[in-house]
Design a protein around this motif. Structure first.
Motif, PDB file in Angstrom:
ATOM      1  N   SER A  54       0.636  -1.202   0.042  1.00 34.34           N
ATOM      2  CA  SER A  54      -0.063  -0.170   0.004  1.00 34.34           C
ATOM      3  C   SER A  54       0.980   1.183   0.090  1.00 34.34           C
ATOM      4  O   SER A  54       2.009   1.108   0.586  1.00 34.34           O
ATOM      5  CB  SER A  54      -0.691   0.138   1.200  1.00 34.34           C
ATOM      6  OG  SER A  54      -0.063   0.142   2.488  1.00 34.34           O
ATOM      7  N   LEU A  55       0.348   2.514  -0.554  1.00 27.92           N
ATOM      8  CA  LEU A  55       0.973   3.541  -0.384  1.00 27.92           C
ATOM      9  C   LEU A  55       1.769   3.983   1.106  1.00 27.92           C
ATOM     10  O   LEU A  55       2.815   4.379   1.123  1.00 27.92           O
ATOM     11  CB  LEU A  55       0.162   4.757  -0.805  1.00 27.92           C
ATOM     12  CG  LEU A  55       0.936   6.003  -1.069  1.00 27.92           C
ATOM     13  CD1 LEU A  55       2.097   6.026  -2.190  1.00 27.92           C
ATOM     14  CD2 LEU A  55       0.194   7.107  -1.446  1.00 27.92           C
ATOM     15  N   THR A  56       0.987   3.734   2.007  1.00 33.48           N
ATOM     16  CA  THR A  56       1.305   4.081   3.498  1.00 33.48           C
ATOM     17  C   THR A  56       2.609   3.188   3.668  1.00 33.48           C
ATOM     18  O   THR A  56       3.494   3.623   4.287  1.00 33.48           O
ATOM     19  CB  THR A  56       0.111   3.620   4.362  1.00 33.48           C
ATOM     20  OG1 THR A  56      -0.966   3.945   3.620  1.00 33.48           O
ATOM     21  CG2 THR A  56       0.483   4.411   5.720  1.00 33.48           C
ATOM     22  N   HIS A  57       2.301   1.893   3.335  1.00 36.53           N
ATOM     23  CA  HIS A  57       3.527   1.083   3.458  1.00 36.53           C
ATOM     24  C   HIS A  57       4.505   1.236   2.843  1.00 36.53           C
ATOM     25  O   HIS A  57       5.860   1.167   3.592  1.00 36.53           O
ATOM     26  CB  HIS A  57       2.894  -0.705   3.075  1.00 36.53           C
ATOM     27  CG  HIS A  57       4.060  -1.581   3.586  1.00 36.53           C
ATOM     28  ND1 HIS A  57       3.745  -2.981   3.249  1.00 36.53           N
ATOM     29  CD2 HIS A  57       5.260  -1.616   4.026  1.00 36.53           C
ATOM     30  CE1 HIS A  57       4.879  -3.730   3.504  1.00 36.53           C
ATOM     31  NE2 HIS A  57       5.753  -2.780   4.309  1.00 36.53           N
ATOM     32  N   VAL A  58       4.657   1.980   1.559  1.00 37.53           N
ATOM     33  CA  VAL A  58       5.950   2.136   0.801  1.00 37.53           C
ATOM     34  C   VAL A  58       6.643   3.257   1.355  1.00 37.53           C
ATOM     35  O   VAL A  58       7.759   3.444   1.606  1.00 37.53           O
ATOM     36  CB  VAL A  58       5.398   2.551  -0.607  1.00 37.53           C
ATOM     37  CG1 VAL A  58       6.696   2.741  -1.342  1.00 37.53           C
ATOM     38  CG2 VAL A  58       4.863   1.208  -1.331  1.00 37.53           C
ATOM     39  N   LEU A  59       5.658   4.331   1.719  1.00 38.62           N
ATOM     40  CA  LEU A  59       6.357   5.611   2.356  1.00 38.62           C
ATOM     41  C   LEU A  59       6.887   4.968   3.780  1.00 38.62           C
ATOM     42  O   LEU A  59       8.131   5.712   4.138  1.00 38.62           O
ATOM     43  CB  LEU A  59       5.288   6.468   2.632  1.00 38.62           C
ATOM     44  CG  LEU A  59       4.580   7.242   1.481  1.00 38.62           C
ATOM     45  CD1 LEU A  59       3.322   7.945   1.669  1.00 38.62           C
ATOM     46  CD2 LEU A  59       5.796   8.215   0.613  1.00 38.62           C
ATOM     47  N   THR A  60       6.385   4.259   4.546  1.00 32.75           N
ATOM     48  CA  THR A  60       6.901   3.792   5.680  1.00 32.75           C
ATOM     49  C   THR A  60       8.029   3.104   5.566  1.00 32.75           C
ATOM     50  O   THR A  60       9.119   3.549   6.209  1.00 32.75           O
ATOM     51  CB  THR A  60       6.120   3.013   6.581  1.00 32.75           C
ATOM     52  OG1 THR A  60       4.768   3.599   6.763  1.00 32.75           O
ATOM     53  CG2 THR A  60       6.362   2.686   7.881  1.00 32.75           C
ATOM     54  N   LEU A  61       8.228   2.202   4.483  1.00 32.82           N
ATOM     55  CA  LEU A  61       9.425   1.576   4.274  1.00 32.82           C
ATOM     56  C   LEU A  61      10.729   2.452   3.679  1.00 32.82           C
ATOM     57  O   LEU A  61      11.727   2.347   4.124  1.00 32.82           O
ATOM     58  CB  LEU A  61       9.184   0.538   3.046  1.00 32.82           C
ATOM     59  CG  LEU A  61      10.241  -0.650   3.000  1.00 32.82           C
ATOM     60  CD1 LEU A  61      10.606  -1.394   4.134  1.00 32.82           C
ATOM     61  CD2 LEU A  61       9.744  -1.697   1.809  1.00 32.82           C
TER      62      LEU A  61
END
Lengths: 218, 305
Positions: free
Chosen positions: A40-47
């Motif tokens: 998800s976009l949130t996951h990618v940004l967190t990573l």
């Protein structure tokens, strides 16, 4: 379609090849790779954020900048120029080799001289041309060859010795990237295994430069 | 105090000098992009100084914002006060070779701490940088104000290129999480089977050189080619990662020596030296580059396994 995951590699290659803005290209490649892999976009940004924080060691070289700035404003470049211009009575090839040695040593100490701008143009190129024209005047073609060889010598010395400095961005990038990819390579060990190529490059370039003198002696 | 806590102090120091760069970028009236540039260094300063207390998600958003600033050409080096030549000349006469002493302190002390203490290479670089700076200040009798300006001048002139290596290493994290290495190894192993040590080394070194030629940047090539080929075909076969990294990177530099895409190294001198032959520098470099590439393949094969 798992081959879509390679989109990041494609973005980096095309982005750099077409000289697009490098920071934007890398961020885009990171986002695209994560998204097509089903994150998800949130996951990618967190990573992305976590990856950047975990790799802060790559930017440790910033800590060396204040010291370099202080010695630079107090005449580091002038001191180096004074030292090199004392070299006298050498052939063009020997001048190149002397400079090659100085470049490798200073690089190993983390003194990143802007070789082409600060030394090749104002110093090494005119010195080599003067040395090569003692027996007979240089042709236009020979002048161009000397200029090319002078610039090449700076690149040889610079590239193959910069990783001898433990706080160089290259060494830190390698160590941190290996960690990101799941393997351990300490900066100290990377420096250790960079020594053979620095020595080999010096020897090969030195022979190459000595042979360069032949064309001016006939 | 654990190594990570000590490192955190050095990251705060990096944040501090980035704040210096931010302040002076905002104050640089002659820079058309002074707001963007000031913001860029401010964001970087925040990430280094207090990033530990921010959620990773926020850091990710800040990085995307920096990417947009950079894309819109809002980050520029701007006008940097040049070194005062007269003062530099005078102090070069006074100090001579001693000007190299702080660099020697930095290089030797960081290696000593890294090899002979439990603190490790990174803390070693941090401690040695601080000691070297103090040495330089004592030698040159530089005061706080001079040091402040020397620091902000250096950081600002490095510009966005300074954070590119860290961003490329970050890309490695995303590639690993997404399984990029698995896909490339599957794709390539259709043609070249993984497992043959020599073949893996040849594939990796040649790919580093070729992709650096295409991209003009060995650091970028290292991030993608090591994830795609270096890990599955060489390191995962049992090779020493430090050997693979060190020699793989210089195999990339052989590509840099042979490509007009590396403008800083191969085109800039042509202009600086007013050469007639546009490819004159590359022509002097390619024979050595090819020889070195072959040597590197052999060296990696024998040293890594």
């Amino acid at each position: 379609m798992e081959y879509l995951k390679l989109i990041g590699i494609v973005i980096i290659i095309l982005g750099f090849a077409f000289k697009l803005d490098t920071i934007a290209v890398v961020v885009a490649a990171a986002l695209a790779t994560g998204l097509v892999s089903g994150m998800s976009l949130t996951h990618v940004l967190t990573l992305l954020g976590k990856g950047f924080m975990d790799n802060r060691m790559v930017s440790l070289f910033f800590l060396t900048l204040p010291m370099i700035g202080v010695v630079e404003s107090h005449g580091l470049k002038q001191a180096a120029v004074n030292g090199i211009s004392k070299i006298k009575n050498l052939s063009a090839g020997k001048i190149f080799n002397m400079y090659l040695a100085i470049r490798e040593i200073t690089d190993a100490l983390g003194i990143a001289l802007q070789g082409q701008v600060q030394f090749i143009r104002p110093l090494i190129n005119p010195m080599a041309q003067a040395a090569a024209s003692i027996k007979k005047p240089l042709t236009d073609k020979q002048v161009d060859l000397i200029k090319g060889r002078a610039a090449a010598t700076d690149n040889f010395g610079n590239f193959f010795s910069q990783n001898l400095f433990i706080a160089s961005s290259g060494v830190l990038l390698m160590s941190s990237t290996m960690k990101s990819l799941g393997y351990s390579a300490t900066p100290g060990n990377i420096v250790l295994y960079s020594i053979p190529m620095a020595v080999i490059t010096f020897v090969i370039t030195a022979i190459y430069n000595r042979r360069f003198d032949k064309q001016f002696n006939e | 105090m654990s190594v990570n806590n000590i490192l955190e102090i050095f990251y705060v120091l990096i944040g501090l000098i980035m704040f210096f760069a931010s302040i002076e970028s905002f104050r640089d009236k002659e820079n058309s992009a002074r707001i963007g540039t000031g913001l860029f260094w401010l964001i970087m300063g925040v990430i280094f100084a207090v990033g530990k207390y921010l959620p990773n998600f926020v850091i990710g958003i800040l990085l995307v914002f920096v990417g947009i600033l950079s894309l819109l050409k809002q980050i520029k080096v701007g006008k940097i006060k040049e070194v005062n030549k007269e003062l530099a000349e005078k102090s070069a006469k006074r100090l001579g070779a001693w000007l190299f002493f702080p660099s020697i302190v930095l290089a030797i002390l960081s290696i000593l701490i890294s090899q002979f203490t439990k603190l490790g290479g990174q803390v070693g670089i941090g401690i040695a940088s601080v000691v070297a700076l103090i040495t330089a200040m004592i030698l040159s009798k530089a005061d706080g104000k001079t040091t402040y300006h020397d620091s902000e001048r250096m950081v600002r002139s490095v510009g966005t290129a300074g954070i590119l290596p860290q961003l490329l290493a970050t890309l490695g994290v995303i590639f690993t999480a997404s399984g990029v290495g698995d896909v490339t190894s599957k794709a390539i192993s259709g043609i070249f089977p993984a497992g043959d040590h020599l073949l893996g080394v040849v594939l990796y070194c040649v790919a580093m050189a070729i992709f650096t030629m295409i991209m003009g940047n060995a650091f970028a090539a290292f991030a993608v080619i090591t994830a795609g080929i270096g890990i599955p075909f060489v390191v995962a076969q049992g090779a020493n990662p430090a050997v693979v990294a060190a020699i793989g990177m210089t195999a990339g530099y052989c590509g840099t020596l042979m490509t007009p895409m590396a403008a800083n190294f191969n085109s800039l001198p042509v202009a600086l030296l007013e050469m007639k032959d546009n490819l004159g520098v590359i022509k002097q470099q390619y024979p050595v580059a090819l020889v070195l590439l072959v040597i590197q393949i052999a060296l990696m094969y024998f040293l890594a396994f």
